[in-house]
Structure formats: structure tokens, C-alpha cells
Scaffold this active site. Structure first.
Site, PDB file in Angstrom:
ATOM      1  N   GLY A  33       0.818  -1.212   0.000  1.00  0.00           N
ATOM      2  CA  GLY A  33       0.000   0.000   0.000  1.00  0.00           C
ATOM      3  C   GLY A  33       0.846   1.254   0.000  1.00  0.00           C
ATOM      4  CG  ASN A  34      -0.528   4.691  -1.584  1.00  0.00           C
ATOM      5  OD1 ASN A  34      -1.216   5.529  -1.015  1.00  0.00           O
ATOM      6  ND2 ASN A  34      -0.990   3.971  -2.612  1.00  0.00           N
ATOM      7  NE  ARG A  35       5.129   6.533   4.738  1.00  0.00           N
ATOM      8  CZ  ARG A  35       5.271   5.735   5.796  1.00  0.00           C
ATOM      9  NH1 ARG A  35       4.289   5.614   6.664  1.00  0.00           N
ATOM     10  NH2 ARG A  35       6.392   5.061   5.967  1.00  0.00           N
ATOM     11  CB  SER A  36      -2.640   8.310  -0.463  1.00  0.00           C
ATOM     12  OG  SER A  36      -3.687   9.213  -0.729  1.00  0.00           O
TER      13      SER A  36
END
Ligand code: CTP
Ligand code: CA
Length: 229
Positions: A33-36
């Protein structure tokens, strides 16, 4: 005190916004995943709805609360986000890809939880490229306004704009919102600085709280839509 009349200047406009970050499963309990957090896209959806637009928010793993008065379509993976966006944007006037989309997904997703003894001490994950949702949307809706986002770390402003103009051309979208990602710029609940570009270069600059930046982006979307009409 002053009573400010509410502006319903987007009445009759159908807006579709993607927000958040997609997650790609590795196995039933793990993902890439990513931090958005989704804060930018959610602010856009909230302002568009407050200004009278009919808003669909495709939310990928939102870490912030979805605004009232919008149609929320929750998704997780890039494939789910793609399907939801292609469906929702069919009759949209404006489609805004604020989500952070995973460029790759795991090639073979395991049905069972991966075990350390089987995976060993230095495992590798094979990835495969995801479809580019923005490119597909831009190709499919030549009449509506399609907006992309880009967070670039290039420190030189002119070089950064050149990257953004090239990205806009490559994606085929009408507008691109460029923000600089740095140590204290762009992530977290800090003030935001963005440049809004079309094929000719920078058409607007906006800074301040996410709601004002969202309003500035919607202003450009509205005027671009009027030019198209
Ligand atoms: N985007 C998309 N589908 C993807 C990747 C990105 O729709 N598979 C969208 C994002 O939502 C964003 C825009 O494309 O609006 C730009 O994303 P970005 O990651 O900056 O562009 P990429 O083409 O992935 O290039 P790179 O990551 O190499 O900079
Ligand atoms: Ca990317």
C-alpha cells in the site's frame, strides 16, 4: 458580521472523484500500500458537493471521514478502483483522479497466509504492472474534463513543471494538479501548495488549507468545462 451567500455554482455538474490509496493483496492478511490518507480527494468531493455538484466519491481505503452529501463507493484494489471509476464517470462532466494508485500489483496472490518456513530468509515478490486508470478515463471521455494529480520530488521548479507537462501529455488528461512532495510539503495535515496545469503550462497556483486548494482546482475545472462547451 457579513452573511456570505452560499455559491451553488456547480449545480447540474456531475463530478466523480477518486481518493485514498489502493492496496494490492499479497495474501489474505497482507498487502502492498501507500501513505495516502485521501484528504485531498475528500476535500475536493466535499467542496464540489457544497457548491451544488452531484458527487460520486470512489474511496480507496480512506483514512479520513467521507463527507456528507456525496455518493461513496468504497474500493480497495486498483482493479476495483478502475471498475468503479469507469462506471461512475460514464456520464460525468468532470472526473478527478486524486487517488494514489499502485503502479504494480502482486503477480501471484496467495490463497493462504504465507509462512516463514516456506518463504525463507530472503524472499522475492514478483510484481506485474497495473492498468493506468487515468489514461483509460481520458481516452474514454473526450467530452468531459479529466484531471490527474502528480506529486513530484524534483526540487527545481522549471524541471518539475516540464515533468508535469510531459505527464499530462502522456496521460491525455485535460488538467494536471502538481504538488511538490518534500519533508514538510504535501504529506500530513499541512498547508498545501499546488500548480494547476493544462497542455500549455501553469494556469493557476493555489496554496493554503486543503479546502481552498480544492476550490481553486474546481474553479479551473469549471472554466475548462465552459471552454469545452
Ligand atoms: N494513475 C492511474 N493509474 C495508475 C497510476 C496512476 O490512474 N496505474 C493516476 C493517478 O491517480 C494520478 C496520475 O495518474 O492522477 C499520475 O500518477 P503518477 O503516479 O504521478 O504517474 P505515473 O504514470 O504512475 O508515473 P510515475 O509514478 O512513474 O511518476
Ligand atoms: Ca505512479
Amino acid at each position: 458580521y457579513a452573511i456570505v451567500a452560499p455559491t451553488r455554482d456547480l449545480e447540474g455538474m456531475r463530478v466523480v472523484v477518486s481518493a485514498g490509496g489502493t492496496r494490492e493483496p499479497i495474501d489474505p492478511v497482507r498487502f502492498l500500500g501507500n501513505r495516502s490518507s485521501g484528504a485531498h480527494g475528500v476535500a475536493l468531493a466535499a467542496r464540489a458537493a457544497a457548491r451544488g455538484a452531484d458527487v460520486t466519491l470512489v474511496g480507496a481505503n480512506l483514512q479520513v471521514e467521507a463527507p456528507r452529501g456525496v455518493r461513496l463507493v468504497p474500493v480497495s484494489t486498483t482493479a476495483e478502483l478502475r471498475d468503479a471509476m469507469l462506471l461512475a464517470s460514464r456520464d460525468a462532466h468532470a472526473t478527478i483522479m486524486a487517488a494514489a494508485v499502485a503502479d504494480y500489483r502482486v503477480a501471484e496472490v496467495s490463497d493462504a497466509k504465507l509462512k516463514k518456513d516456506a518463504w525463507g530468509s530472503s524472499p522475492t515478490l514478483r510484481l506485474t504492472e497495473n492498468p493506468d486508470v487515468l489514461v483509460e478515463l481520458a481516452a474514454r471521455m473526450p467530452r468531459g474534463v479529466v484531471v490527474g494529480f502528480a506529486a513530484e520530488t524534483e526540487p527545481d521548479a522549471d524541471a518539475r513543471r516540464a515533468i508535469a507537462v510531459a505527464k499530462l501529455a502522456r496521460k491525455g488528461c485535460d488538467l494536471l494538479v502538481l504538488n511538490q512532495v518534500g519533508v514538510d510539503l504535501g504529506f500530513g495535515d499541512v498547508e498545501t501548495v499546488v500548480e494547476i496545469l493544462d497542455a500549455s503550462g501553469v494556469v493557476a497556483t493555489a496554496s493554503g488549507p486543503k479546502t481552498s486548494v480544492a476550490d481553486a482546482i474546481l474553479d479551473v475545472v469549471r472554466s475548462t468545462l465552459q471552454e469545452h462547451a
